[in-house]
Design a protein around this motif. Structure first.
Motif, PDB file in Angstrom:
ATOM      1  N   ASP A 119       0.856  -1.185   0.000  1.00  0.00           N
ATOM      2  CA  ASP A 119       0.000   0.000   0.000  1.00  0.00           C
ATOM      3  C   ASP A 119       0.890   1.233   0.000  1.00  0.00           C
ATOM      4  OD1 ASP A 119      -2.215   1.546   0.070  1.00  0.00           O
ATOM      5  OD2 ASP A 119      -2.586   1.314   2.210  1.00  0.00           O
ATOM      6  N   LEU A 120       0.674   2.137  -0.969  1.00  0.00           N
ATOM      7  CA  LEU A 120       1.488   3.348  -1.039  1.00  0.00           C
ATOM      8  C   LEU A 120       1.061   4.342   0.035  1.00  0.00           C
ATOM      9  CD1 LEU A 120       1.573   4.055  -4.883  1.00  0.00           C
ATOM     10  CD2 LEU A 120       3.492   3.390  -3.455  1.00  0.00           C
ATOM     11  N   GLY A 123       0.057   0.255 -10.887  1.00  0.00           N
ATOM     12  CA  GLY A 123      -1.264   0.868 -10.931  1.00  0.00           C
ATOM     13  C   GLY A 123      -1.915   1.045  -9.582  1.00  0.00           C
ATOM     14  N   CYS A 124      -1.207   0.734  -8.505  1.00  0.00           N
ATOM     15  CA  CYS A 124      -1.779   0.915  -7.171  1.00  0.00           C
ATOM     16  C   CYS A 124      -1.757   2.404  -6.821  1.00  0.00           C
ATOM     17  CB  CYS A 124      -0.985   0.135  -6.129  1.00  0.00           C
ATOM     18  SG  CYS A 124      -1.016  -1.651  -6.374  1.00  0.00           S
ATOM     19  N   GLU A 125      -2.882   2.885  -6.314  1.00  0.00           N
ATOM     20  CA  GLU A 125      -3.010   4.299  -5.995  1.00  0.00           C
ATOM     21  C   GLU A 125      -3.148   4.487  -4.490  1.00  0.00           C
ATOM     22  OE1 GLU A 125      -5.170   8.235  -7.899  1.00  0.00           O
ATOM     23  OE2 GLU A 125      -6.137   6.286  -8.113  1.00  0.00           O
ATOM     24  N   VAL A 171      -4.171  15.054  -3.967  1.00  0.00           N
ATOM     25  CA  VAL A 171      -3.074  14.435  -4.702  1.00  0.00           C
ATOM     26  C   VAL A 171      -2.865  13.015  -4.201  1.00  0.00           C
ATOM     27  CG1 VAL A 171      -1.341  15.442  -3.117  1.00  0.00           C
ATOM     28  CG2 VAL A 171      -0.662  14.655  -5.407  1.00  0.00           C
ATOM     29  N   THR A 172      -2.713  12.080  -5.137  1.00  0.00           N
ATOM     30  CA  THR A 172      -2.421  10.683  -4.828  1.00  0.00           C
ATOM     31  C   THR A 172      -1.168  10.276  -5.584  1.00  0.00           C
ATOM     32  OG1 THR A 172      -3.696   9.768  -6.674  1.00  0.00           O
ATOM     33  CG2 THR A 172      -4.896  10.185  -4.608  1.00  0.00           C
ATOM     34  N   GLU A 173      -0.672   9.085  -5.268  1.00  0.00           N
ATOM     35  CA  GLU A 173       0.469   8.525  -6.009  1.00  0.00           C
ATOM     36  C   GLU A 173       0.092   7.157  -6.556  1.00  0.00           C
ATOM     37  OE1 GLU A 173       5.223   7.426  -5.591  1.00  0.00           O
ATOM     38  OE2 GLU A 173       4.091   8.039  -3.825  1.00  0.00           O
ATOM     39  N   THR A 174       0.414   6.937  -7.809  1.00  0.00           N
ATOM     40  CA  THR A 174       0.190   5.643  -8.457  1.00  0.00           C
ATOM     41  C   THR A 174       1.543   5.031  -8.800  1.00  0.00           C
ATOM     42  OG1 THR A 174      -1.894   6.416  -9.410  1.00  0.00           O
ATOM     43  CG2 THR A 174      -0.902   4.458 -10.388  1.00  0.00           C
ATOM     44  N   ASN A 175       1.742   3.756  -8.416  1.00  0.00           N
ATOM     45  CA  ASN A 175       3.015   3.114  -8.736  1.00  0.00           C
ATOM     46  C   ASN A 175       2.949   2.403 -10.079  1.00  0.00           C
ATOM     47  OD1 ASN A 175       1.665   0.694  -8.285  1.00  0.00           O
ATOM     48  ND2 ASN A 175       2.594   0.331  -6.271  1.00  0.00           N
ATOM     49  N   ALA A 176       4.039   1.725 -10.429  1.00  0.00           N
ATOM     50  CA  ALA A 176       4.125   1.090 -11.742  1.00  0.00           C
ATOM     51  C   ALA A 176       3.084  -0.003 -11.926  1.00  0.00           C
ATOM     52  CB  ALA A 176       5.529   0.516 -11.940  1.00  0.00           C
TER      53      ALA A 176
END
Length: 358
Positions: A106-107, A180-182, A173-178
């Protein structure tokens, strides 16, 4: 004792073991996302699913058939292994095929701070956030409500905000990793503060030439009062003074009007509209005189010519003759008098000392 019967032939059939089923790992999921169904294909036998390696020990299947919904805790990251075999009609079981279901980390929500408040018509600041190396996504509605589309990506982000009205605009603002998890969203506010109202300032009473120039006073809402000698709404003049009272520089030797402007600046630098204050320096009346001796030589009179509307004398009787002419009569010979001419509207007066005629 050595009799032997006729032999009977016995056939032993060895069934082929089915090949291991065909199955591939599903795409990884993010924490909180639905757990995927797992599919496998075989040769027409029964598919048996295990949560431990069936080649070790003799575990019982956790499910038989296809597809298989694996019981996985999707609230925490990790890899969960399952094995699938095929069993034919004769009970022969194939080698197992390993399948791994991955729940990705989980980011954390990005780190972002609210920018400093701005004033109406001020420059909208860029928004800045930092994450863990993924893509930063900006939203103008809460991404937990519905499925909004990002209005921008990356950092810094230039938001679209109307700076002509006071108020607060929210961005997330969110972050999505490679994979696709946000992440969860971080809320960022842009606040546009209203300018203070124009200060209350009253013009002082007019003064007469040579009188003391009065201080100027104004009241605001707790900010800094700025005084100008040119209109601050035109150009960008520098204040000539601050605070209240303010001592203006005015030439009080000549008649005229001098305008000053006062504004209020808030703690973050928002400046109000100006209030104008006028200082009037009023002219003194003009005065000239002629003296005439009485026929008895015991008294004399003074004819006063002035642009004022009132005349007084320290001796004698004053008569308004009209047209700016006043007559002062009955002044004892040899007595000097002070003649005062006054402009009633402004209160400005001039005293002229008149000596007795020879």
């Amino acid at each position: 004792g050595n009799c032997v019967s006729t032999p009977t032939m016995v056939a032993i059939t060895l069934d082929a073991v089915p090949p291991a089923p065909q199955a591939t790992d599903p795409n990884p999921i993010c924490v909180g996302e639905p757990v995927p169904t797992i599919n496998a294909s075989g040769s027409g036998g029964i598919l048996n699913w295990y949560d431990s390696d069936p080649a070790v020990g003799n575990p019982a299947p956790v499910f038989t058939g296809n597809p298989f919904d694996p019981p996985i805790d999707n609230s925490a990251p990790g890899n969960t292994s399952f094995w699938v075999t095929e069993e034919n009609a004769n009970g022969c079981e194939s080698e197992a095929t390993l399948i791994i279901v991955s729940v990705l980390n989980d980011l954390p929500a990005p780190v972002a701070n609210n920018p400093a408040n701005i004033c109406i018509n001020g420059t909208i600041p860029d928004l800045i956030a930092s994450g863990s190396g993924g893509t930063l996504n900006w939203y103008d509605v809460d991404p937990l409500s519905g499925n909004p589309v990002p209005v921008g990506t990356g950092s810094p982000f230039t938001p679209n905000v109307d700076n002509s009205v006071a108020g607060t605009s929210n961005f997330w603002v969110t972050e999505t990793n490679a994979s696709g998890c946000e992440s969860e969203a971080t809320l960022v506010n842009i606040t546009i503060e209203d300018n203070p109202p124009a200060p209350n300032a009253n013009a002082p009473n007019g003064i007469c030439i040579a009188e003391v120039v009065p201080n100027l006073t104004a009241t605001g809402n707790g900010g800094t009062l700025n005084w100008y000698d040119t209109d601050p709404s035109v150009g960008n003049p520098v204040p000539i003074g601050t605070g209240s009272p303010f001592s203006p520089v005015v030439d009080n030797s000549v008649a005229g009007s001098t305008t000053f402007w006062v504004t209020e600046t808030s703690a973050i630098g928002c400046e109000s509209e100006p209030s104008a204050v006028v200082i009037n320096v009023n002219a003194l009346p003009a005065i000239s005189v002629e003296t005439t001796c009485a026929s008895d030589l015991q008294t004399y009179s003074v004819e006063v010519m002035t642009d004022g509307d009132g005349v007084s004398s320290t001796e004698g009787t004053v008569t308004d003759m009209g047209g700016g002419i006043f007559l002062v009569e009955g002044i004892i010979v040899n007595n000097a008098v002070d003649i005062t001419a006054t402009i009633t509207a402004t209160g400005c007066s001039l005293v002229l000392n008149v000596q007795a005629p020879d």
